[in-house]
Design a protein around this motif. Structure first.
Motif, PDB file in Angstrom:
ATOM      1  N   PHE A  81      49.346  41.136 -41.109  1.00  0.00           N
ATOM      2  CA  PHE A  81      48.184  40.933 -41.965  1.00  0.00           C
ATOM      3  C   PHE A  81      48.597  40.115 -43.178  1.00  0.00           C
ATOM      4  O   PHE A  81      49.271  40.630 -44.073  1.00  0.00           O
ATOM      5  N   TRP A 108      47.091  38.957 -45.921  1.00  0.00           N
ATOM      6  CA  TRP A 108      45.935  38.988 -46.803  1.00  0.00           C
ATOM      7  C   TRP A 108      46.334  38.663 -48.236  1.00  0.00           C
ATOM      8  O   TRP A 108      47.418  39.011 -48.701  1.00  0.00           O
ATOM      9  N   THR A 166      41.247  36.783 -49.904  1.00  0.00           N
ATOM     10  CA  THR A 166      40.863  36.913 -48.497  1.00  0.00           C
ATOM     11  C   THR A 166      39.525  37.632 -48.388  1.00  0.00           C
ATOM     12  O   THR A 166      39.341  38.719 -48.934  1.00  0.00           O
ATOM     13  N   TRP A 172      36.253  39.613 -46.658  1.00  0.00           N
ATOM     14  CA  TRP A 172      36.204  40.805 -45.798  1.00  0.00           C
ATOM     15  C   TRP A 172      36.026  40.417 -44.335  1.00  0.00           C
ATOM     16  O   TRP A 172      36.503  41.141 -43.449  1.00  0.00           O
ATOM     17  N   LYS A 199      39.438  39.863 -43.000  1.00  0.00           N
ATOM     18  CA  LYS A 199      40.136  41.147 -42.868  1.00  0.00           C
ATOM     19  C   LYS A 199      39.617  41.916 -41.654  1.00  0.00           C
ATOM     20  O   LYS A 199      40.401  42.515 -40.906  1.00  0.00           O
TER      21      LYS A 199
END
Length: 410
Positions: A174, A176, A180, A182, A185
């Motif tokens: 990940f 992020w 970033t 949603w 994600k």
């Protein structure tokens, strides 16, 4: 359409078709993981003071059970270690009746009654196996949903697989940042999270299908090289029952079992359902699991051992393929690895339940973009139509110019 586009379309359609069922099955599976531990918090009725006297025989238990539930079929009696109550299990399919009574092993006093068809965990199991639908319909819906889920796991791996090795790092972690969004994600949770749990999800799906479909179980067994019958069957006795003594043969069986299996956790003695049927005993060798139990069969009159031609026999005498298939249920619920296995099964079930949710959010966002694109096309048609109909009107010329230059609609 490219190959991956076709796979993506299949993945999306199958996900929408099975998502709700997979979510329910996974969540209820997580709730079921600690059933034994939760129920153990309130099972004081299972324990009694040890006395220096004989315990109730199977025949005595059968007589007491008949007084408590006349006309109901007594399935079997569970004899636990000294200091624990005797459990008499009633089960019949029509009309459905599934209850247990717990008796003091020395006095026969009723200590507790349990209805296996009611309560929280009965509700959870019904959701896991039938989605709270009528049994026959629910079983088929769940079975089909898990078959679809199996296909989705394969298609998901294909979609996850990067085109180039450089993209592998991004698919494995990940990455992020504070900026970033949603949507990114959510996509990573679905894609990367799905990749890491896919092997475990595959095990859950295959073991579940083996319990849902006899043909699937038989196929797995054949692949493993098994040659026995996988369907549980109670063999017949060579002769019809005949008792000439004062003591019933089934009552002489319990002392023999204790002598032969001193380390056993419990013995579940099943009463013969016909004069030519054998006595069936399940010896639980390890508390909390079923795979290593010994299934024994005895002649009603002589108590001579009867050989079973199925995988349900003495565990140590089984082939590797037999043992693997016998482990199926304990693998499915995580009990095969004890409490750590149940914790792992719980966490994995939660993660599997998240896949339909994150997948639907991806589909929802995609649908919103397409709907927005459709709106653009709609406004383009209106703008062009107004201009063609009344090109001399400044407002229509301005409307079309603004659209084409993407200052208003893009």
């Amino acid at each position: 359409m490219t190959f991956k586009q076709i796979i993506r379309s299949i993945h999306k359609i199958l996900g929408l078709a099975s998502g709700t069922a997979v979510f329910i099955v996974a969540i209820t599976g997580a709730l079921w993981a600690f059933k034994d531990e939760v129920k153990a918090l309130s099972d004081d009725y299972k324990y009694v003071t040890v006395r220096d006297q004989p315990v109730l025989t199977p025949t005595m238990v059968k007589e007491l059970a008949a007084e408590m539930y006349p006309g109901k079929s007594l399935h079997g009696t569970v004899y636990n270690e000294p200091g624990e109550s005797i459990e008499a299990i009633f089960y019949q399919e029509s009309p459905l009746f599934y209850r247990s009574i717990f008796l003091n092993p020395y006095t026969g006093k009723l200590l507790h009654t349990e209805d296996h068809l009611t309560g929280f965990f009965a509700w959870v199991l019904d959701g896991h196996m039938h989605l709270w639908l009528p049994d026959k319909i629910g079983e088929q819906v769940v079975g089909v949903a898990i078959l679809i889920f199996l296909i989705m796991l394969i298609s998901g791996i294909i979609l996850w697989w990067p085109k180039r090795r450089k993209g592998l790092k991004q698919r494995l972690s990940f990455q992020w940042k504070d900026t970033t969004r949603w949507k990114r994600k959510n996509f990573d949770l679905h894609s990367i999270g799905g990749f890491y749990i896919c092997v475990f999800a595959l095990i859950f799906a295959v073991s579940g299908l083996a319990m849902s479909y006899d043909w699937f179980q038989a196929g797995i067994y054949k692949i493993l090289g098994g040659e026995k019958e996988v369907t549980f069957m109670i063999p017949d006795s060579p002769y019809e029952f005949s008792n000439k003594g004062n003591v019933q043969p089934i009552d002489r069986l319990l002392p023999q079992l204790w002598e032969q299996y001193p380390e056993a956790d419990n013995f579940e003695i099943h009463y013969p359902h016909a004069p030519t049927s054998s006595i069936y005993v399940e010896v639980s060798n390890t508390d909390g699991v079923y795979y290593d139990s010994d299934y024994l069969f005895f002649d009603q009159t002589t108590l001579a051992p009867i050989t079973s031609k199925t995988i349900y026999s003495t565990y140590k005498d089984l082939e590797l393929s037999d043992k693997i298939l016998r482990m199926n249920f304990d693998i499915h619920v995580g009990a095969i690895a004890g409490l750590p296995g149940k914790i792992l099964a719980f966490l994995l079930s939660i993660l599997i339940a998240s896949l339909p949710v994150t997948g639907f959010l991806i589909y929802w966002e995609s649908s919103k973009r397409k709907a927005k694109g459709g709106s653009k096309c709609f406004f383009e048609i209106i703008a062009k139509w107004n201009y063609l109909m009344c090109p001399e009107r400044p407002v229509n010329r301005l409307f079309l110019m603004l659209y084409c230059e993407s200052k208003v609609f893009n």
